[in-house]
Design an enzyme around this catalytic site. Structure first.
Site, PDB file in Angstrom:
ATOM      1  CB  SER A 128      -0.903   0.033   1.239  1.00 29.93           C
ATOM      2  OG  SER A 128      -1.741  -1.090   1.272  1.00 29.93           O
TER       3      SER A 128
HETATM    4  N1  SAH Z   1      -0.819  -4.738   4.099  1.00 30.80           N
HETATM    5  C1  SAH Z   1      -0.183  -5.037   2.834  1.00 30.80           C
HETATM    6  C2  SAH Z   1      -1.082  -4.710   1.676  1.00 30.80           C
HETATM    7  C3  SAH Z   1      -1.039  -5.786   0.665  1.00 30.80           C
HETATM    8  S1  SAH Z   1      -2.265  -5.723  -0.618  1.00 30.80           S
HETATM    9  C4  SAH Z   1       1.155  -4.345   2.731  1.00 30.80           C
HETATM   10  O1  SAH Z   1       1.429  -3.435   3.533  1.00 30.80           O
HETATM   11  O2  SAH Z   1       1.962  -4.714   1.875  1.00 30.80           O
HETATM   12  C5  SAH Z   1      -3.558  -6.734   0.048  1.00 30.80           C
HETATM   13  C6  SAH Z   1      -3.219  -8.140   0.430  1.00 30.80           C
HETATM   14  O3  SAH Z   1      -4.463  -8.796   0.787  1.00 30.80           O
HETATM   15  C7  SAH Z   1      -2.609  -8.996  -0.682  1.00 30.80           C
HETATM   16  O4  SAH Z   1      -1.412  -9.555  -0.229  1.00 30.80           O
HETATM   17  C8  SAH Z   1      -3.679 -10.068  -0.947  1.00 30.80           C
HETATM   18  O5  SAH Z   1      -3.137 -11.325  -1.339  1.00 30.80           O
HETATM   19  C9  SAH Z   1      -4.382 -10.145   0.399  1.00 30.80           C
HETATM   20  N2  SAH Z   1      -5.746 -10.719   0.364  1.00 30.80           N
HETATM   21  C10 SAH Z   1      -6.658 -10.640  -0.631  1.00 30.80           C
HETATM   22  N3  SAH Z   1      -7.796 -11.285  -0.274  1.00 30.80           N
HETATM   23  C11 SAH Z   1      -7.590 -11.791   0.968  1.00 30.80           C
HETATM   24  C12 SAH Z   1      -8.376 -12.572   1.880  1.00 30.80           C
HETATM   25  N4  SAH Z   1      -9.620 -12.964   1.590  1.00 30.80           N
HETATM   26  N5  SAH Z   1      -7.833 -12.909   3.073  1.00 30.80           N
HETATM   27  C13 SAH Z   1      -6.565 -12.521   3.407  1.00 30.80           C
HETATM   28  N6  SAH Z   1      -5.775 -11.786   2.592  1.00 30.80           N
HETATM   29  C14 SAH Z   1      -6.268 -11.426   1.392  1.00 30.80           C
END
Ligand code: SAH
Length: 204
Positions: free
Chosen positions: A55
């Site tokens: 993000s």
């Molecule tokens: N907090 C992260 C943001 C990553 S983007 C950072 O700081 O890098 C969002 C993440 O949510 C991705 O890694 C994706 O694989 C995950 N995601 C998507 N659907 C999900 C679900 N149902 N349960 C858990 N994680 C999920």
């Protein structure tokens, strides 16, 4: 560079000093693939593999501020991704439980946490839509992917007084804050538009 990034976020409206301190402290460049390292302290999202992104720092700071983290708070994060948001919450002295549904990212980030000495309470490979009932209730829950709707289990797993911060929507998301007022009552606030990768339902 991190000091400069914190200044930019403060200019953009982040006021919580503890959050700005965490941004100053966490080495974001180590959470990115080396090809993006040079850009790590720009206020931008970047790819982290498996079609996912780390993000934007402003978004991390904005969500962290909304959580009103206090030392020792028990926090559930949905979407571990690169682990950067997790590290910011750990810097704020929270006890963090984090869930990732993509095996590749789960493994990679779990190893990275160990290597760096970051210690979330639990890193879980699973489906964030269900939350983590066995560890509930939480002081707060943060969702870091765009949710097409608000999963009821997440609301149910908040303490009274607890906060859920979740971007809701498909193409674009509205940052939404729920505060649990009592067993049955939730206060809801909408706080502007953001763009996240989608919170996915089925493992595939
Ligand atoms: N907090 C992260 C943001 C990553 S983007 C950072 O700081 O890098 C969002 C993440 O949510 C991705 O890694 C994706 O694989 C995950 N995601 C998507 N659907 C999900 C679900 N149902 N349960 C858990 N994680 C999920």
């Amino acid at each position: 560079m991190r000091n400069k990034l914190a200044d930019i976020l403060s200019e953009k409206g982040i006021v919580d000093n503890a959050v700005l301190e965490a941004i100053r402290a966490v080495p974001r460049h180590l959470f990115l693939d080396s090809s993006f390292e040079d850009h790590a302290y720009q206020d931008k999202a970047f790819p982290i593999g498996a079609d996912q992104t780390i993000s934007q720092p402003y978004t991390v700071a904005f969500q962290s501020e909304l959580l009103q983290v206090r030392p020792n708070h028990k926090i559930l994060e949905i979407g571990t991704g690169s682990g950067y948001q997790t590290a910011v919450l750990l810097k704020l002295k929270a006890r963090v439980y984090t869930i990732e549904r993509q095996l590749e990212l789960f493994k990679k980030t779990n190893l990275f946490f160990k290597k760096m000495g970051y210690r979330p309470k639990k890193v879980i490979f699973g489906d964030g839509y269900k939350g983590l009932p066995e560890e509930a209730p939480f002081d707060s829950i943060i969702v870091t992917a765009g949710a097409p709707f608000v999963p009821n289990p997440l609301l149910a797993q908040l303490k009274v007084g607890g906060r859920l911060v979740i971007p809701v929507g498909t193409d674009e998301q509205v940052m939404t804050l729920f505060v649990r007022k009592s067993a049955k009552e939730f206060e809801k606030k909408e706080l502007g538009s953001f763009r996240f990768v989608p919170l996915l339902e089925d493992k595939n």
